[in-house]
Design a protein around this motif. Sequence first.
Motif, mmCIF file in Angstrom:
data_model
loop_
_atom_site.group_PDB
_atom_site.id
_atom_site.type_symbol
_atom_site.label_atom_id
_atom_site.label_comp_id
_atom_site.label_asym_id
_atom_site.label_seq_id
_atom_site.Cartn_x
_atom_site.Cartn_y
_atom_site.Cartn_z
ATOM 1 N N UNK A 10 0.834 -1.198 0.000
ATOM 2 C CA UNK A 10 0.000 0.000 0.000
ATOM 3 C C UNK A 10 0.872 1.253 0.000
ATOM 4 N N UNK A 11 0.238 2.366 -0.345
ATOM 5 C CA UNK A 11 0.904 3.655 -0.282
ATOM 6 C C UNK A 11 1.032 4.063 1.182
ATOM 7 N N UNK A 12 1.983 4.928 1.487
ATOM 8 C CA UNK A 12 2.140 5.431 2.850
ATOM 9 C C UNK A 12 1.889 6.929 2.860
ATOM 10 N N UNK A 13 0.944 7.355 3.693
ATOM 11 C CA UNK A 13 0.620 8.776 3.833
ATOM 12 C C UNK A 13 1.021 9.223 5.229
ATOM 13 N N UNK A 14 1.772 10.320 5.296
ATOM 14 C CA UNK A 14 2.231 10.865 6.563
ATOM 15 C C UNK A 14 1.728 12.295 6.697
ATOM 16 N N UNK A 69 2.214 11.602 0.426
ATOM 17 C CA UNK A 69 1.981 10.181 0.217
ATOM 18 C C UNK A 69 3.099 9.610 -0.647
ATOM 19 N N UNK A 70 3.732 8.576 -0.153
ATOM 20 C CA UNK A 70 4.735 7.847 -0.933
ATOM 21 C C UNK A 70 4.027 6.673 -1.585
ATOM 22 N N UNK A 71 4.124 6.620 -2.879
ATOM 23 C CA UNK A 71 3.435 5.583 -3.648
ATOM 24 C C UNK A 71 4.134 4.227 -3.502
ATOM 25 N N UNK A 72 3.375 3.191 -3.698
ATOM 26 C CA UNK A 72 3.896 1.822 -3.619
ATOM 27 C C UNK A 72 5.087 1.630 -4.551
ATOM 28 N N UNK A 73 5.025 2.223 -5.723
ATOM 29 C CA UNK A 73 6.080 2.030 -6.720
ATOM 30 C C UNK A 73 7.404 2.698 -6.350
#
Length: 191
Positions: A121-125, A152-156
């Motif tokens: 999943x993506x990570x949102x901080x 948000x850091x994308x999964x890719x």
Amino acid sequence: MKRWHGLVAALMAATLAGGCGTPADPLNMRLAPGDALQLRGFMPEALRGQIALGEIAGGAETWRYWGSQVSAKALDQTLEEALRSVGVLAPLPAGARYQLSAKLSALQQPDLKWQPQALVSNNRVLATIDYTLKDKASGAVLYQRSIRSAHTAELTEALLFPPERLRLANEGALRQSLNLLLRDFAELRLP
């Protein structure tokens, strides 16, 4: 089909067991050179070379085995670089007219430790930093704001390593906060 589930479970277990902490890097939190150059031209004359850093607080050290945090030291280095890049950092702190303090009061991150879906999943901080700019001589508060920013850091961006995605999200949220702070400074009217 059971082999597929077993392979996925083994991959997740290996990733979780091999995970290590990746602290935020001040170099990755700095402003883009184009943004810094643009903001430099808009800084009020009264601020140019007149800000020293005061107390920089909050944050936490990254745990050795998992996750990502932003330390007060990393925030301090990032702020110093940002102020220097737009031309408002005082060459000698003792000669500065103003003092900027900052506190990383909140860093809301997804919990990666016990959620298998975190691997895919993506990570949102969300970061909240409280900034205060004071006149050193009088102690008068000239600017005070709590800036909340998100990234948000994308999964890719880091496919199989959630702590790396978390680090990227932390750095992006702090970079956005600094950008907003310096845009506020560009509009600041000082006595």
